[in-house]
Design an enzyme around this catalytic site. Structure first.
Site, PDB file in Angstrom:
ATOM      1  N   HIS A 103      48.468  24.444   1.225  1.00 27.99           N
ATOM      2  CA  HIS A 103      48.923  25.853   1.226  1.00 27.99           C
ATOM      3  C   HIS A 103      48.784  26.471  -0.168  1.00 27.99           C
ATOM      4  CE1 HIS A 103      50.393  26.775   5.208  1.00 27.99           C
ATOM      5  NE2 HIS A 103      51.180  25.721   5.259  1.00 27.99           N
ATOM      6  N   CYS A 105      52.913  23.949  11.882  1.00 27.10           N
ATOM      7  CA  CYS A 105      53.107  24.720  10.655  1.00 27.10           C
ATOM      8  C   CYS A 105      53.970  25.931  10.962  1.00 27.10           C
ATOM      9  CB  CYS A 105      51.748  25.172  10.122  1.00 27.10           C
ATOM     10  SG  CYS A 105      51.856  26.191   8.647  1.00 27.10           S
ATOM     11  N   HIS A 125      49.856  18.585   3.452  1.00 23.40           N
ATOM     12  CA  HIS A 125      49.819  19.861   4.175  1.00 23.40           C
ATOM     13  C   HIS A 125      50.304  21.011   3.281  1.00 23.40           C
ATOM     14  CE1 HIS A 125      50.584  22.304   7.997  1.00 23.40           C
ATOM     15  NE2 HIS A 125      51.254  22.973   7.079  1.00 23.40           N
ATOM     16  N   GLU A 126      51.442  20.799   2.609  1.00 24.99           N
ATOM     17  CA  GLU A 126      51.990  21.862   1.751  1.00 24.99           C
ATOM     18  C   GLU A 126      51.105  22.092   0.523  1.00 24.99           C
ATOM     19  OE1 GLU A 126      54.076  23.473   3.274  1.00 24.99           O
ATOM     20  OE2 GLU A 126      54.768  21.951   4.672  1.00 24.99           O
TER      21      GLU A 126
HETATM   22 ZN   LIG Z   1      52.074  24.892   6.923  1.00 25.87          ZN
END
Ligand SMILES: [Zn+2]
Length: 162
Positions: free
Chosen positions: A147, A99, A143-144
């Protein structure tokens, strides 16, 4: 071109839930998208979320491709505004994740997530789209997406302290 420093883990900005984009076709939205693309490419990442450059909006971009971290088959640049993951496979797979927000620690960790997802979002033109994704694209999307909800991948890692 405006390159943003990527906010690093430990900064509470990364733990906040990002807000729905009210006006997709606004100047502000276009500016955030452009900064995300420039910053992702400059930092050699395959995805980046708005919170990582200090913008509290539900926007992320992906561009799976060859970087200094890995040699991946190229996928087109994709913009996701107000995304929703509407389906996830029961089958989970483990992929090593990194990341931009833990880049200075150079941490990579095996993370288990659904192998395939379907996401709905609006693109940079304000058009709604639906995308089924597996492999590395499916992974970077999840993953995003995390966030946007204030979740860092280290929280899902078997090797990181909780
Ligand atoms: Zn990330």
């Amino acid at each position: 071109m405006i390159i943003k420093e990527i906010i690093q883990i430990g900064n509470p900005i990364l733990n906040r839930r990002s807000k729905i984009v009210a006006n997709i076709n606004s100047e502000e939205t276009r500016r955030v998208i452009k900064n995300l693309i420039d910053s992702m490419r400059f930092h050699d990442l395959i995805g980046i979320a708005a919170s990582q450059i200090g913008e509290k909006l539900r926007i992320f971009v992906t561009e799976v491709r060859k970087t200094k971290y890995s040699n991946l088959k190229k996928d087109q640049l994709r913009v996701y505004i107000n995304p929703e993951i509407i389906w996830s496979s029961k089958k989970e797979i483990t992929i090593n994740e990194g990341c931009g927000s833990v880049a200075y620690a150079k941490l990579f960790s095996p993370i288990k997530r659904p192998g395939k997802i379907v996401i709905e979002a609006f693109d940079e033109n304000g058009d709604k789209f639906s995308l089924a994704a597996d492999g590395m694209l499916g992974r970077v999307i999840q993953h995003e997406y995390d966030h946007l909800n204030g979740v860092e991948f280290t929280e899902k890692s078997p090797i990181c302290e909780k």
